[in-house]
Write a protein that holds these residues in place. Structure first.
Motif, short mmCIF file in Angstrom:
data_model
loop_
_atom_site.label_atom_id
_atom_site.label_comp_id
_atom_site.label_asym_id
_atom_site.label_seq_id
_atom_site.Cartn_x
_atom_site.Cartn_y
_atom_site.Cartn_z
N ASN A 382 0.81 -1.09 0.01
CA ASN A 382 -0.10 -0.05 0.12
C ASN A 382 0.68 1.15 -0.17
O ASN A 382 0.28 2.10 -0.42
N ASP A 383 1.94 0.99 0.28
CA ASP A 383 3.01 2.26 0.56
C ASP A 383 4.23 2.20 0.09
O ASP A 383 5.18 2.11 1.05
N PRO A 384 4.64 1.71 -1.17
CA PRO A 384 5.94 1.12 -1.57
C PRO A 384 6.89 2.03 -2.02
O PRO A 384 6.70 3.30 -2.38
N GLY A 385 8.20 1.72 -1.83
CA GLY A 385 9.24 2.62 -2.03
C GLY A 385 9.67 2.41 -3.54
O GLY A 385 8.92 1.68 -4.38
N VAL A 386 10.59 3.38 -4.00
CA VAL A 386 10.74 3.29 -5.23
C VAL A 386 12.30 3.02 -5.53
O VAL A 386 13.13 3.28 -4.93
N LEU A 387 12.44 2.07 -6.81
CA LEU A 387 13.55 1.55 -7.00
C LEU A 387 14.32 2.37 -7.94
O LEU A 387 13.93 2.75 -9.31
N LEU A 399 13.35 -5.16 -15.37
CA LEU A 399 12.37 -4.17 -14.41
C LEU A 399 12.40 -2.77 -15.08
O LEU A 399 12.91 -1.69 -14.31
N GLN A 400 11.73 -2.81 -16.20
CA GLN A 400 11.74 -1.62 -16.79
C GLN A 400 10.90 -0.37 -16.12
O GLN A 400 10.96 0.61 -16.44
N GLU A 401 9.99 -0.71 -15.14
CA GLU A 401 9.28 0.29 -14.50
C GLU A 401 9.80 0.89 -13.34
O GLU A 401 9.43 1.80 -12.58
N ALA A 402 11.33 0.50 -13.01
CA ALA A 402 12.02 1.22 -12.00
C ALA A 402 12.51 2.39 -12.65
O ALA A 402 12.28 2.59 -13.82
N GLN A 433 3.38 -2.53 -8.36
CA GLN A 433 2.65 -3.56 -8.75
C GLN A 433 3.29 -4.41 -10.06
O GLN A 433 3.43 -5.61 -10.18
N ALA A 434 3.67 -3.62 -11.06
CA ALA A 434 4.26 -4.10 -12.35
C ALA A 434 5.49 -4.85 -12.06
O ALA A 434 5.81 -5.90 -12.70
N LEU A 435 6.22 -4.31 -11.36
CA LEU A 435 7.70 -4.85 -10.92
C LEU A 435 7.42 -6.17 -10.35
O LEU A 435 7.99 -7.11 -10.68
N LEU A 436 6.52 -6.07 -9.45
CA LEU A 436 6.48 -7.19 -8.54
C LEU A 436 5.83 -8.49 -9.30
O LEU A 436 6.22 -9.58 -9.14
N GLY A 437 4.97 -8.28 -10.29
CA GLY A 437 4.27 -9.00 -11.13
C GLY A 437 5.24 -9.93 -11.84
O GLY A 437 5.36 -11.08 -11.78
#
Ligand code: ADQ
Length: 468
Positions: A382-387, A399-402, A433-437
């Motif tokens: 619900n409150d993720p950090g940014v890579l 991991l293109q969404e980083a 969400q995209a990265l985790l998937g």
């Protein structure tokens, strides 16, 4: 997969115990599932021992049989410190400036590989599937074949494979790369590595390219493919939810309640770009006054290969850099950089990731980089950090969404960190969400299975070819 799994790597670890280091984690996990044999160096150096010789020891560790050999001082210095870590590691990480081409190293590399092959051959059964790991042991299958071993053999390179022009700086590059054809399958971390391999075999080794993944040389067909390594997502999620990680995250959040945390966790290695990262952080503080007294970098670096000069240099550089930033920007109640040189217990690692608003994974070159994947998995949904991820890590392909950065560009990296620290919740969640998937889909089980399935297929196609 039919047949017993035999894993070979330079260092082995008791798979029942938690391990730091990408290879140990991934391989231990694979063997614990299926059982089998893990073969490698014991870690013992025999002073005054005979080069090319070493005692073999076999012990049982749960489902896994551990077999190790000792190395004589001479072999250890030439094979491990010399050729593996003073030639192959720097060159494969594009660092010709740090490579030392000492003529004594290569004979030691061959000697140790022959020793490994000789001792391993005694333990092999006809149906075994042999999976060799990493740059220390590239010619192992070649040496095993010379001894008459006909088992299926696969090789996985955990570090990057550089372009042919860089590889060609290694005096023995042709021999080394040609020995890969003794395997049935060669695996790389990324498509970029795969492209370099294919260009190399065409232009330098003069092998025949059958298609994008099959090459022949001197009557042997090699399949080569990218198999990006993953992490054990379920295990890491569990670890992140466990008491110890929660406690760490809680304490950190409390202590840094009025700050914004950035985290870097690495082996202290020049490929990881830690000084570049610290300089980018300095640039952030220089350019953005609102970040002073606020952004705090926690950099944890575990000492690694300390007997090599290049590693002592990076240690000194980091000490100096962190001291200078804290001196220039620090205040009575705020230290911009907390630099901690040690291994953190694995149980605590997810807590550190979770407490951070930004994960800084900015290697100058990396085969994959598992820290990037661990950081994402440890985040709160619900409150993720940014890579913030280097475009030069193998992980960047997946991991293109980083937020991707060029770690050589301190200014650009600082601006991206600034953006990461201000990213609105909605965008953070979408990216996470995209990265985790993707990380879940390509976890370590997927990696092991796709590699071993591909190795199995090479055996089937060889049988078909013989029957035709
Ligand atoms: P490494 O270079 O060791 O591995 P990496 O993939 O980042 O790098 O894995 C490091 C592992 O060690 C992670 O699990 C991390 O949590 C842990 N770790 C690192 N520093 C630590 C510290 N100070 N304290 C505690 N734990 C720490 C090589 C290649 C990589 C490739 C892996 C797997 O160089 O590119 O991803 O193999 O193939």
């Amino acid at each position: 997969m039919s047949g017993r799994l035999v894993v070979v790597s330079n260092r082995i670890a008791d798979p029942r115990k938690p391990a730091a280091g990408g290879l140990a984690v991934a391989v231990g996990e694979a063997l614990n599932r299926t059982g089998g044999l893990w073969f490698g160096w014991s870690g013992n150096i025999v002073e005054g021992g005979t080069p090319g010789e070493g005692a073999l020891r076999v012990e049982q560790a749960g489902k896994v049989e551990l077999a190790t050999v000792d190395l004589s001082r001479e072999d250890h210095d030439a094979f491990y410190l010399g050729y593996s870590n003073n030639v192959l590691w720097p060159v494969f990480h594009y660092r010709l400036d740090l490579a030392r081409f000492d003529a004594g190293y290569f004979p030691g590399y061959r000697r140790a590989n022959r020793l490994f092959a000789r001792e391993l051959a005694k333990l092999l059964q006809p149906d075994d599937v042999v999976w060799v790991h990493d740059y220390h042991l590239m010619p192992l299958a070649h040496e095993l074949r010379q001894l008459g071993c006909r088992q299926r053999m696969g090789f996985f390179l955990h570090i990057p494979l550089p372009p042919p022009q860089i590889l060609a700086a290694i005096p023995e590059h042709e021999w080394l790369m040609r020995t890969l054809f003794a395997y049935d399958l060669a695996g790389f971390q990324s498509e970029a590595d795969m492209t370099h391999f294919s260009r190399y075999v065409e232009s330098e080794a003069r092998a025949r390219v059958l298609d994008a993944h099959h090459f022949t040389l001197d009557g042997r067909t090699l399949r080569a493919q990218a198999f990006p390594i993953g992490i054990d997502v379920d295990e890491f999620e569990e670890l992140a939810e466990a008491r110890e990680a929660r406690q760490v995250a809680g304490v950190m959040r409390q202590q840094y309640a009025t700050r914004q945390l950035l985290i870097g966790i690495d082996r202290l290695d020049y490929s990881k770009g830690i000084p570049h990262r610290v300089r980018a952080f300095r640039e952030l503080l220089a350019q953005h006054e609102d970040m002073r007294n606020l952004a705090t970098l926690i950099q944890i670096a575990s000492p690694s290969r300390e007997d090599l000069n290049a590693y002592a240099d990076i240690r000194a550089e980091l000490d100096q850099l962190c001291g200078a930033i804290n001196g220039d920007y620090g205040d009575f109640d705020w230290m911009p950089v907390r630099y901690i040189r040690r291994v953190v217990a694995r149980k605590r690692v997810p807590g550190l990731y979770r407490a951070a608003r930004v994960g800084l994974v900015t290697p100058l070159r990396d085969g994959m980089n598992l820290v990037a994947k661990e950081f994402v998995v440890a985040q709160e949904y619900n409150d993720p950090g940014v890579l913030v991820l280097s475009r030069f890590a193998g992980a960047a392909e997946q991991l293109q969404e980083a937020l991707l950065v060029n770690p050589y560009d301190a200014h650009g990296t600082a601006e991206t960190i600034y953006r990461a620290l201000q990213m609105p919740l909605g965008e953070r969640r979408e990216r996470h969400q995209a990265l985790l998937g993707r990380i879940k889909e390509h976890d370590v089980h997927w990696w092991r299975q796709t590699f071993l399935d591909a190795l199995d297929e090479t055996a089937q196609s060889a049988t078909r070819a013989r029957a035709a």
